[in-house]
Design a protein around this motif. Sequence first.
Motif, PDB file in Angstrom:
ATOM      1  N   HIS A 115       0.820  -1.209   0.000  1.00 43.59           N
ATOM      2  CA  HIS A 115       0.000   0.000   0.000  1.00 43.59           C
ATOM      3  C   HIS A 115       0.856   1.262   0.000  1.00 43.59           C
ATOM      4  O   HIS A 115       0.584   2.214  -0.733  1.00 43.59           O
ATOM      5  N   GLN A 116       1.895   1.275   0.828  1.00 39.66           N
ATOM      6  CA  GLN A 116       2.701   2.496   0.965  1.00 39.66           C
ATOM      7  C   GLN A 116       3.545   2.752  -0.293  1.00 39.66           C
ATOM      8  O   GLN A 116       3.749   3.905  -0.675  1.00 39.66           O
ATOM      9  N   VAL A 117       4.060   1.690  -0.904  1.00 48.13           N
ATOM     10  CA  VAL A 117       4.792   1.877  -2.169  1.00 48.13           C
ATOM     11  C   VAL A 117       3.868   2.566  -3.184  1.00 48.13           C
ATOM     12  O   VAL A 117       4.272   3.509  -3.875  1.00 48.13           O
ATOM     13  N   VAL A 118       2.646   2.100  -3.249  1.00 47.41           N
ATOM     14  CA  VAL A 118       1.708   2.635  -4.245  1.00 47.41           C
ATOM     15  C   VAL A 118       1.187   4.016  -3.827  1.00 47.41           C
ATOM     16  O   VAL A 118       1.329   5.002  -4.565  1.00 47.41           O
ATOM     17  N   ALA A 119       0.565   4.066  -2.629  1.00 46.05           N
ATOM     18  CA  ALA A 119      -0.176   5.279  -2.239  1.00 46.05           C
ATOM     19  C   ALA A 119       0.763   6.424  -1.881  1.00 46.05           C
ATOM     20  O   ALA A 119       0.495   7.586  -2.199  1.00 46.05           O
ATOM     21  N   TRP A 120       1.891   6.087  -1.224  1.00 45.27           N
ATOM     22  CA  TRP A 120       2.795   7.154  -0.809  1.00 45.27           C
ATOM     23  C   TRP A 120       3.879   7.403  -1.850  1.00 45.27           C
ATOM     24  O   TRP A 120       3.966   8.490  -2.424  1.00 45.27           O
ATOM     25  N   ALA A 121       4.735   6.385  -2.109  1.00 49.62           N
ATOM     26  CA  ALA A 121       5.895   6.617  -2.979  1.00 49.62           C
ATOM     27  C   ALA A 121       5.450   7.104  -4.355  1.00 49.62           C
ATOM     28  O   ALA A 121       5.981   8.094  -4.870  1.00 49.62           O
ATOM     29  N   PHE A 122       4.446   6.420  -4.956  1.00 44.35           N
ATOM     30  CA  PHE A 122       4.027   6.851  -6.288  1.00 44.35           C
ATOM     31  C   PHE A 122       2.912   7.894  -6.221  1.00 44.35           C
ATOM     32  O   PHE A 122       2.957   8.904  -6.917  1.00 44.35           O
ATOM     33  N   GLY A 123       1.905   7.674  -5.370  1.00 47.25           N
ATOM     34  CA  GLY A 123       0.753   8.581  -5.349  1.00 47.25           C
ATOM     35  C   GLY A 123       1.073   9.959  -4.804  1.00 47.25           C
ATOM     36  O   GLY A 123       0.498  10.969  -5.232  1.00 47.25           O
ATOM     37  N   GLU A 124       1.986  10.026  -3.859  1.00 47.92           N
ATOM     38  CA  GLU A 124       2.267  11.344  -3.257  1.00 47.92           C
ATOM     39  C   GLU A 124       3.571  11.959  -3.735  1.00 47.92           C
ATOM     40  O   GLU A 124       3.638  13.156  -3.970  1.00 47.92           O
ATOM     41  N   ILE A 125       4.636  11.174  -3.779  1.00 45.86           N
ATOM     42  CA  ILE A 125       5.949  11.776  -4.078  1.00 45.86           C
ATOM     43  C   ILE A 125       6.202  11.796  -5.589  1.00 45.86           C
ATOM     44  O   ILE A 125       6.451  12.844  -6.174  1.00 45.86           O
ATOM     45  N   TYR A 126       6.121  10.633  -6.206  1.00 42.17           N
ATOM     46  CA  TYR A 126       6.447  10.565  -7.639  1.00 42.17           C
ATOM     47  C   TYR A 126       5.528  11.479  -8.443  1.00 42.17           C
ATOM     48  O   TYR A 126       5.931  12.086  -9.448  1.00 42.17           O
ATOM     49  N   ASP A 127       4.312  11.601  -8.015  1.00 42.95           N
ATOM     50  CA  ASP A 127       3.313  12.346  -8.786  1.00 42.95           C
ATOM     51  C   ASP A 127       3.486  13.861  -8.744  1.00 42.95           C
ATOM     52  O   ASP A 127       2.836  14.582  -9.498  1.00 42.95           O
ATOM     53  N   ARG A 128       4.314  14.364  -7.883  1.00 41.86           N
ATOM     54  CA  ARG A 128       4.454  15.809  -7.758  1.00 41.86           C
ATOM     55  C   ARG A 128       4.964  16.412  -9.071  1.00 41.86           C
ATOM     56  O   ARG A 128       5.827  15.834  -9.726  1.00 41.86           O
ATOM     57  N   PRO A 129       4.465  17.573  -9.412  1.00 43.16           N
ATOM     58  CA  PRO A 129       4.773  18.114 -10.738  1.00 43.16           C
ATOM     59  C   PRO A 129       6.158  18.759 -10.855  1.00 43.16           C
ATOM     60  O   PRO A 129       6.581  19.085 -11.960  1.00 43.16           O
TER      61      PRO A 129
END
Lengths: 139, 139, 139, 139, 139, 139
Positions: free
Chosen positions: C45-59
């Motif tokens: 969950h954290q790899v998906v929701a945090w690493a990709f959903g929050e950090i990687y997604d930043r513009p």
Amino acid sequence: MSTTSEAKTRQDRFDHGLEILTRIDGEAGQKVVDSLAEISPELGHQVVAWAFGEIYDRPHLPPRDRQLVTLGMLTALGGCEPQLEVHINAALNVGLTPEEIVEALLHSAVYCGMPKALNATFVAKKVFGERDLLPAKTQ
Amino acid sequence: MSTTSEAKTRQDRFDHGLEILTRIDGEAGQKVVDSLAEISPELGHQVVAWAFGEIYDRPHLPPRDRQLVTLGMLTALGGCEPQLEVHINAALNVGLTPEEIVEALLHSAVYCGMPKALNATFVAKKVFGERDLLPAKTQ
Amino acid sequence: MSTTSEAKTRQDRFDHGLEILTRIDGEAGQKVVDSLAEISPELGHQVVAWAFGEIYDRPHLPPRDRQLVTLGMLTALGGCEPQLEVHINAALNVGLTPEEIVEALLHSAVYCGMPKALNATFVAKKVFGERDLLPAKTQ
Amino acid sequence: MSTTSEAKTRQDRFDHGLEILTRIDGEAGQKVVDSLAEISPELGHQVVAWAFGEIYDRPHLPPRDRQLVTLGMLTALGGCEPQLEVHINAALNVGLTPEEIVEALLHSAVYCGMPKALNATFVAKKVFGERDLLPAKTQ
Amino acid sequence: MSTTSEAKTRQDRFDHGLEILTRIDGEAGQKVVDSLAEISPELGHQVVAWAFGEIYDRPHLPPRDRQLVTLGMLTALGGCEPQLEVHINAALNVGLTPEEIVEALLHSAVYCGMPKALNATFVAKKVFGERDLLPAKTQ
Amino acid sequence: MSTTSEAKTRQDRFDHGLEILTRIDGEAGQKVVDSLAEISPELGHQVVAWAFGEIYDRPHLPPRDRQLVTLGMLTALGGCEPQLEVHINAALNVGLTPEEIVEALLHSAVYCGMPKALNATFVAKKVFGERDLLPAKTQ
């Protein structure tokens, strides 16, 4: 090195290690032990009795060779500048020349990369400066 | 980059590297070389002639991209704060914006963990402060 | 990226991250999540929701730049060959060319040393081989 | 910990994390956030909202146990003395005794080697000194 | 733990360590010693007599706590998957639950980053699978 | 080592390095170069022309001493088992005895901890086995 059958007390082992440590590191070794006295006397005991008394003292590799391995390890680990300082002094004490130490750290650039080689080399500069061993300023 | 058939002396290679290094790092590069003069002029030579003259200079990746890779590596290695300081300056010199650098270091938290991301970010704070680039104090 | 005032459930955040992860990593991302299902669904969950959903997604840094930083970090950390495999694939997916990836790993030799550069380059060889991207056998 | 269906804003998550962080670290946590305000407020947000609000807060491992794991990690990583200082304080705050902390760091010598164990132990000496917790000077 | 005045032979110390090691690691400990017999019997001796007989055996931190510190260190060091396998088994043997171990490794993501947390978690998956301890396949 | 004034082509430098590499590593060196031919011929070139042709070849530290430093570095870095395999072979080729290599790796336990010392020692076991150099099975 003790024979297998010889019985030793904890104090025997410490005394033996301190003898080795003092031969290699001079006063620097005792200073590490002293600096641990308030916080972790057992860590001080183990550095002396185990690291120096049992491992360093083994006859299968002379101190000069051990210091070459140690310089490589401390450079590679990173963040061990205080220990590098002790061990560059030790390296000089057991017969490595300043040129050999500098060359070992240059060699480390190939395996550890430039940043760690630079960090270690600047520690050598400090130690050599304190011992008045810096080569002439021009190449 | 030299062609395969071109013959170069050691001095040629140093001169070429120093040109690249100065373009990227400005005075900081020369300062590293100078600080090595007394202790390991050969390491200074290799940083200039090899790292900058041969590797950094290759056309296959522009300086801005190289600095992104380098920021990632220095953050991950740990204990390379002096080199991070040089390379955050270099990153600014080759066109990365303060916002991009800060974001790259935030990104590093995912792969290196919070402590190393924090250490690197505090180096950026120092460099940005010296170059008057700190963003406003409120988000 | 969500606005500050937008309320999201845990599931919303996972769904958003999975969208980013799939865009970057294709099926490899889902495979990591699946492989964690039995042992640590929360880490998945954290790899998906945090690493990709929050950090990687930043513009503030485009995916191509994030992958350059990530290649640098994974090479420097060492022992992260499985993650390098995922991220060399991701690097290709977000527009880095094989030549740029190989050059980034060559560049890493300067900062991480030859052994880690070699380890990372052999992972690239595996990935490129699987994607039929290996350059011709002669230089 | 939030239930799966509960919707939370970014601010909700920060507020929750700050509550945990303050309970564990006291003022030291807020100081880290403050020191990041100018350079990377997002990193400050993630330390609070994610590291403390989401991970640290999970009920499956009590704070005392988390601090034991954390002391092990920070010692092994090396170069994380500032974070060790925060987390040795945190360890004391959540109920680890000075003796247990010193023993954990002695234990680390087996797995990380003497240099990293020494570096961590000297941070403990600094923290204990500031909190008037140093054991008597004789063993 | 021996008293300071008690004299012990090398064999006494080995025998004592083997008792501790077997209690913690079961057959896995003996297997490590056996696998070293041909190449470095002295390293086998030191793992047993020193690491387990002298350090692990100290009363100041119970085995369960030592294993938490050890899981943190081995995850952070990276590249220590064989040792993680031994020590995740040991952790279960001394009373850590599968849930606590998984949570400790999730916690490690904050400090060591996702790649090392993933590597360690996949070792736990292997060990739990062999001991029939994997939680149900759905979350 | 070339004199400062001597001009060399890229090919000259490669040829010189390959001579050194072959003297030290025998066929293993050429195999690394060959394995890089498809993916990163430039990395292969730099390993040969720079690492061996320029650094390794310098007269200030004999090959035997360089290998001691290298064994220390590769053990400390971790995750460099393939390179350790090459360099334990090289160590034997330049005159280190099996006993000295085993002792150097035992010594590494003090500075790098038991897990990395064990990993390196098992690589030595593999290499010695292949070269029929394993000491007798009983201590």
